[in-house]
Write a protein that holds these residues in place. Structure first.
Motif, mmCIF file in Angstrom:
data_model
loop_
_atom_site.group_PDB
_atom_site.id
_atom_site.type_symbol
_atom_site.label_atom_id
_atom_site.label_comp_id
_atom_site.label_asym_id
_atom_site.label_seq_id
_atom_site.Cartn_x
_atom_site.Cartn_y
_atom_site.Cartn_z
ATOM 1 N N CYS A 85 0.966 -1.223 0.004
ATOM 2 C CA CYS A 85 0.018 0.042 0.055
ATOM 3 C C CYS A 85 0.980 1.103 0.058
ATOM 4 N N ARG A 86 0.827 2.238 -0.827
ATOM 5 C CA ARG A 86 1.101 3.372 -0.971
ATOM 6 C C ARG A 86 0.139 4.576 -0.664
ATOM 7 N N VAL A 87 0.581 5.614 0.088
ATOM 8 C CA VAL A 87 -0.414 6.506 0.205
ATOM 9 C C VAL A 87 0.204 7.956 -0.325
ATOM 10 N N GLN A 88 -0.693 8.706 -0.931
ATOM 11 C CA GLN A 88 -0.301 9.913 -1.860
ATOM 12 C C GLN A 88 -1.102 11.040 -1.341
ATOM 13 N N VAL A 89 -0.774 12.036 -0.632
ATOM 14 C CA VAL A 89 -1.558 13.102 0.013
ATOM 15 C C VAL A 89 -1.244 14.441 -0.782
ATOM 16 N N GLY A 90 -2.275 14.990 -1.384
ATOM 17 C CA GLY A 90 -1.990 16.293 -1.911
ATOM 18 C C GLY A 90 -2.486 17.464 -1.141
ATOM 19 N N LEU A 91 -1.446 18.428 -1.050
ATOM 20 C CA LEU A 91 -1.620 19.469 -0.158
ATOM 21 C C LEU A 91 -2.013 20.774 -1.025
ATOM 22 N N ARG A 92 -2.959 21.631 -0.626
ATOM 23 C CA ARG A 92 -3.245 22.939 -1.215
ATOM 24 C C ARG A 92 -2.701 24.060 -0.169
ATOM 25 N N ASP A 93 -2.379 25.340 -0.734
ATOM 26 C CA ASP A 93 -1.869 26.369 0.178
ATOM 27 C C ASP A 93 -2.729 26.478 1.224
ATOM 28 N N GLY A 94 -2.166 26.537 2.730
ATOM 29 C CA GLY A 94 -2.758 26.479 3.643
ATOM 30 C C GLY A 94 -3.246 25.203 4.388
ATOM 31 N N ASP A 95 -3.117 24.103 3.734
ATOM 32 C CA ASP A 95 -3.217 22.765 4.248
ATOM 33 C C ASP A 95 -2.046 22.428 5.268
ATOM 34 N N ALA A 96 -2.484 21.789 6.373
ATOM 35 C CA ALA A 96 -1.416 21.257 7.172
ATOM 36 C C ALA A 96 -1.385 19.880 7.269
#
Length: 211
Positions: free
Chosen positions: A71-82
């Motif tokens: 299993c691989r996890v990919q997290v996308g972050l936008r400006d302001g995301d912590a």
């Protein structure tokens, strides 16, 4: 996997609002499933001209094997995301999720070798070796005396540490493995000589590592 599998994957990983599983992809050839997670932006109003905030960064980690699949996890972050401190995330740099790191540490403390971990967790041996090496270089952040004030070999601190009467927050993998081994043996044997020798071994470890 199908769209209907997203809620199931979110439940398996423990993904809670405001984060959401956006996509699940699998590769049958490599027995790998990749889970894409984001924090969806608020929907603009019907007459709003505000543009949707794009994803600025993609962070990736290896996670615990799921039903025999890597299993691989990919997290996308936008400006302001912590980045949330959850079992399915890790550090900013690529590597392992917190959940996988805890599993690796538990198995190492139980006596598993790097080769066994590689087979059991379906992870490349070289990646595991590098991870173990980084752990072993970690600093001990306990409240022990400074190196210049290291207690003598005959100090009661070492038997107390051996018997678990002194609690330490240990980050160095080598010390964690040594402590687990010696404490396990001390609990099985009540021989005073063995306890004294184990306490001396702890003292020698700190003496060698104090620099």
């Amino acid at each position: 996997m199908k769209d209907d599998d997203r809620p199931l994957m979110a439940e398996l990983l423990g993904v809670d609002a405001p984060w959401k599983v956006m996509d699940v992809q699998r590769s049958s050839g490599t027995q790998t499933v990749t889970v894409h997670i984001e924090r969806p932006p608020p929907h603009p109003g019907l007459f709003s001209r505000r543009a949707v905030v794009p994803v600025r960064r993609q962070l990736r980690w290896e996670h615990v094997t799921l039903a025999g699949w890597r299993c691989r996890v990919q997290v996308g972050l936008r400006d302001g995301d912590a980045l949330p401190a959850t079992a399915w995330t890790g550090e900013e740099a690529p590597g392992y999720t917190r959940g996988l790191q805890r599993l690796i540490m538990d198995l190492l403390l139980a006596g598993a070798t790097t080769e066994q971990l590689s087979v059991l967790l379906k992870l490349p041996f070289a990646d595991l070796w590098r991870h173990k090496f980084r752990l072993d270089q970690g600093r001990n952040t306990t409240a022990l005396p400074a190196p210049s004030g290291l207690p003598a070999e005959g100090s009661p601190l070492w038997p107390a540490l051996l018997m678990g009467r002194v609690s330490l927050d240990v980050k160095a993998l080598g010390l964690r493995l040594l402590l687990a081994k010696l404490q396990r043996e001390a609990a099985l044997h009540g021989d005073a000589d063995l306890h004294r020798q184990a306490a001396q071994e702890l003292h020698r470890y700190f003496l060698r590592s104090q620099a």
